[in-house]
Structures are given as C-alpha cells and as structure tokens.
Enzyme design. Structure first.
Site, short mmCIF file in Angstrom:
data_model
loop_
_atom_site.label_atom_id
_atom_site.label_comp_id
_atom_site.label_asym_id
_atom_site.label_seq_id
_atom_site.Cartn_x
_atom_site.Cartn_y
_atom_site.Cartn_z
N SER A 21 0.84 -1.20 0.00
CA SER A 21 0.00 0.00 0.00
C SER A 21 0.87 1.25 0.00
CB SER A 21 -0.92 0.01 1.22
OG SER A 21 -0.18 -0.19 2.40
N ASN A 108 -1.65 -2.60 13.31
CA ASN A 108 -3.11 -2.43 13.30
C ASN A 108 -3.55 -1.16 14.02
OD1 ASN A 108 -2.98 -4.83 12.03
ND2 ASN A 108 -3.92 -6.05 13.66
N THR A 153 -41.06 25.46 -7.65
CA THR A 153 -41.14 24.06 -7.22
C THR A 153 -41.35 23.28 -8.52
OG1 THR A 153 -43.54 24.15 -6.92
CG2 THR A 153 -42.21 24.65 -4.99
N HIS A 154 -40.85 22.09 -8.59
CA HIS A 154 -40.90 21.28 -9.84
C HIS A 154 -40.28 22.04 -11.01
CE1 HIS A 154 -43.96 18.88 -7.64
NE2 HIS A 154 -44.40 20.06 -7.25
N LYS A 281 -19.67 29.94 -28.36
CA LYS A 281 -20.18 29.35 -27.11
C LYS A 281 -19.30 29.64 -25.91
CE LYS A 281 -22.40 25.66 -26.57
NZ LYS A 281 -22.43 24.24 -26.29
N ASN A 283 -19.11 27.68 -22.27
CA ASN A 283 -19.67 26.53 -21.56
C ASN A 283 -19.40 26.58 -20.06
OD1 ASN A 283 -20.50 25.46 -24.02
ND2 ASN A 283 -18.55 24.41 -24.32
N TYR A 315 -8.88 -6.88 12.94
CA TYR A 315 -8.28 -6.38 11.70
C TYR A 315 -8.30 -7.43 10.59
CZ TYR A 315 -5.05 -4.50 8.29
OH TYR A 315 -4.52 -4.04 7.11
N GLN A 320 -7.17 -2.31 4.28
CA GLN A 320 -6.18 -1.50 3.57
C GLN A 320 -6.83 -0.74 2.41
OE1 GLN A 320 -2.00 -2.83 3.13
NE2 GLN A 320 -2.48 -3.05 0.97
N LYS A 323 -8.17 3.57 2.19
CA LYS A 323 -7.48 4.86 2.11
C LYS A 323 -7.68 5.64 0.83
CE LYS A 323 -4.12 2.95 5.17
NZ LYS A 323 -4.83 1.64 5.02
#
Ligand code: ARG
Length: 462
Positions: A21, A108, A153-154, A281, A283, A315, A320, A323
């Site tokens: 790791s 651990n 709303t909606h 354009k 964007n 453990y 592992q 992370k």
C-alpha cells in the site's frame, strides 16, 4: 530461465505489488511520524525504553520527515507500507533503538491512529473552507434582499422570493455540513494507539499520555473494536458526499441560470470555457465538473461501506482498501469548495432578468387565495378554486396576474364580483414577496434578519 521460473518470479513481484500500500499510504507519512514520536515519548516516560533511545528515535524520525519532504526518500514496494518503510529507514539510521519503537503497538493500531489523525486534520481543513463558502453566500444575500427572483417548485414558477433568500438556502445547507464536520470531529477524537494487534498489550503503557500527546480527547475504549473500526473514515466520506451533493445542486442552478433561456447570471470568464468547434459558445464546464465529481465521491462512500460490511473482528487486510477513496474524496472536497467559493464570489448577477422572469407564471396567485381566506373568511380550498378562475382569465388575456385590472379580476368569478380594489396591492409581486413574514419566510425583513443571524454566527466562529 524456464517457463516455471519466469512464472515464479513474476508472481512474487505481482504479489508484492498486490499486497503493498506504500504507493498510496505514503500520504500518511506525517501522521505516522507524529504518532511514532508520541508513542516513543510515552514508552520512555513509562521506562519501557531509555531516554537516550527515545531521543535517537525522535531525531531519526525527524530526519526521515525532512527527507520525505525534500523528495529525497525512496519509497520501495518491498517495504509494503508507509509504516514499514519509515521503520526500516529508522533502523538503518539508528540501529537497535529503531527496533524498540514498535514495542507495545502493532501496525493495526498504528494505521488506525495515522488514519484517524489524517481524517481529523482534514476535517478541520474542510470545515474552514466551508466557513469561507458560507460567508460568500451570506455576502451575496446581504446585497440582494430586495432582488426578486421566481421561486420554483418542480422547476415551475411558484411564488416570488428574493435572491438573497435563495442564497441563504445554500448558506443553511453548508452550515449543516459545517456542523456535521464539527460533530464527527468531536465523536471521533479518540486515540487508537496502544490497542496493539487486537487485545491490548502486557507492557505497562499509558494510553492516556499518548492520546494527550497526539491531541485526542481520550484513548479508544475497546482494543478489539479499535483495530478494525473505520467509522471515522465513513463519516468523513458521508460528510463530504453531503457537501458535494449541495455543491452539485448550486452547480445545477448555475448551469441553468447561465443558459440563454434564464440569463440570470454570468460566470466570470475564467470559469467558462469555449467550445473547440463553436466559437460563439461559453460553456459552464466548472459547475458541470463540480456536479460530475459528486458521483465519484458517492462511489468512495459506497466502496468503503461495502469493504466493511462483511468483516469479522478484528483487523483484516481488506481494511487496507480504506485509504484511496478517502484521499480522493478529501482532495475533491478541498478543491471543489474553494472553486465554488470563487465562482460565487465573482458571479455576475443580472437583477433585471431575474425580476422580469417574475412577471411570467402568475407568481402572486397564492396571494389572491390567501387574501380571500384572510378577508372573506373563505375556506382555503374554495379560495383556491376562485383563484384558478382568475388565473384562467389572465391566461386568456395573455397577462400575468399581477397585471390584471380590478374589473378583470371581478369578472372572473361571482364570488369576487365586488372584491375590494386593495387586492391589486396584494397581487403586486414585490408586495407578495414581502407578505411572507412568517419565521423563515422570504420577506425582505425576514431575509435581512437571517443575514444578520448568519453574520453573527460567522463572527462567533473565531
Ligand atoms: N498497510 C496496512 C493497512 O493499511 C497496515 C496494517 C497491516 N496490518 C497487518 N496486520 N497486516 O491496513
């Protein structure tokens, strides 16, 4: 070399890579060194190692830390993880004393400690970034408590609100996020170190001392739970997911609002990119990315929940896998909050377009119904149907309800045939917004009150 030999070599290499790791958990080097220094101090205080050895350990670890930070440290797969890499370098530098560091701990509780320290550190960083973001929304709100915008709303025009009120809706969301980080920090501020592999240790350690040296409130209570607990990591992943969901919602609104159809806002040029094929354009790539990154952040939360769901105590190496998702979500949250803060900070607000849009969709229709309830004591449902007739008349005339004459209103339904002409005041869009004076309502006065509340809350944080 025979085929068998080649396969054997390849497999050994593959397995090292698979098991290791270090290439990602090296991110925890500072927490690992901090944890080890605290552990060594406690061991010396308890007479488990000598003061001389502790001094050698501390100096060696600090030397390694500066080598890492100068980019001079060589991370090697064969060291498996950040803990082994640092410990073996330490032993290379200081000999036997380095080998004494791992007394009364295991990887651990070490990894749990490093990771908890990391999550706590990042919780503070994100919380502070959220504070800036909230401040930005409150600043915009303070300037727009009288700017009308269609409340929807909606995604359909519903009632007029002011733009400051709309900004405060986000301030409220991000304040809840802020508070979630505060509370997860408090809940998880316990030190795993000294839990050892799963059951504690026979050495006469002082876990309270280690905890104090590392800035935790107390040691964790149960070694067995501690060695495989990752709730703190899940909490930061959830907190970030919720924050990103809020970021994604304002991003969606910014994308809509900056479209030709809305035209409510313009993003500062640095946040809009041009098309490679259509030169006219602009964007909204930045809010689109903020919205898009939210997906990966949710994935990280689901990933770790899934890793954890079948683990027997204590453990297991599955852990592992905790992370990378956390590192990724943390980095995404950090940059996203900062980017959104500057997008909002530089946003160009088109007040006229917002106010003009309010003249479409009979935003003050509810005010007629409320008027009939308050002045004529009609049941709300009856008032609702009368209002529907008035809306139909307005539609027929191609007008917004706020533009109807008193005669046109009176002609719509026999129940309003002699309605007082003060109704016109009630149908005025700004008056409609200002009529909503209930606590938490949109009136300018209530919005200003909320702005003040937020300003005081922000002041109180420091
Ligand atoms: N690299 C490991 C991890 O991240 C460290 C803990 C290893 N513990 C063990 N018993 N193999 O989980």
């Amino acid at each position: 070399m025979s085929k068998d030999q080649i396969l054997k070599n390849t497999n050994a290499k593959l397995l090292d890579q698979f098991n290791a790791s270090v290439m990602f958990d090296k991110e925890l080097y500072a927490q690992d060194i901090k944890g080890s220094i605290a552990h060594s101090k406690m061991l010396a205080l308890q007479g488990i190692i000598t003061v001389e050895d502790q001094e050698k350990i501390e100096a060696g670890l600090l030397r390694i830390k500066s080598e890492i930070e100068a980019g001079e440290f060589e991370w090697k797969i064969e060291h498996e993880d950040v803990h082994m890499a640092i410990e073996s370098k330490l032993t290379e530098y200081i000999g036997d004393a380095g080998g004494r560091l791992h007394t009364a701990r295991s990887r651990n509780d070490q990894v749990a400690t490093d990771f908890a320290l990391y999550v706590q550190d990042k919780t503070i960083v994100i919380k502070e970034k959220l504070e800036n973001l909230i401040k930005t929304f409150v600043d915009i709100a303070s300037k727009h408590t009288e700017t009308l915008i269609p409340g929807m709303t909606h995604l359909q025009h519903a009632q007029p609100v002011n733009f400051g009120f709309h900004m405060l809706a986000y301030a409220n969301m991000f304040k809840r996020d802020y508070e979630r980080f505060v509370s997860s920090y408090e809940r998880n501020n316990n030190c795993p170190l000294g839990s050892a592999a799963l059951a504690g240790t026979p050495h006469n350690i002082d876990r309270f001392k280690t905890s104090e040296l590392l800035g935790f409130d107390a040691p964790t209570a149960c070694a067995l739970d501690t060695s495989s607990n990752r709730d703190f990591a899940l909490e930061i992943l959830f907190n970030i997911s919720t924050t990103m969901m809020h970021i994604s919602r304002i991003s969606e609104e910014l994308i809509l609002w900056s479209s030709y159809e809305f035209g409510f806002v313009k993003m500062s040029d640095e946040y809009a990119t041009t098309s490679s094929i259509m030169p006219q354009k602009k964007n909204p790539d930045v809010p689109e990315l903020l919205r898009g990154k939210t997906g990966r952040v949710y994935g990280n939360l689901m990933g770790l929940l899934t890793v954890m769901k079948g683990l027997p105590l204590a453990y297991n190496k599955d852990t592992q896998e905790d992370k990378e998702g956390v590192f990724d979500s943390v980095a995404t949250a950090e940059i996203s909050i900062d980017i959104l803060t500057s997008v909002m900070d530089t946003l160009i607000i088109n007040v006229d377009a917002m106010e003009n849009a309010c003249k479409v969709g009979h935003l003050s229709a509810t005010d007629l119904a409320d008027y009939l309830v308050q002045k004529a004591n009609l049941p709300f449902r009856t008032a609702y149907y009368i209002t529907k007739d008035v809306v139909a008349v307005a539609n027929k005339l191609g007008k917004d309800m706020s533009e109807l004459t008193i005669e046109e209103i009176r002609g719509a339904n026999s129940e309003v045939a002699s309605i007082n002409d003060d109704i016109l005041e009630y149908l005025n869009l700004r008056n409609s917004m200002n009529a909503r004076t209930s606590f938490g309502g949109t009136s300018t006065a209530r919005t200003q009150e909320q702005v003040k509340y937020f300003q005081e809350w922000l002041d109180g944080l420091n």
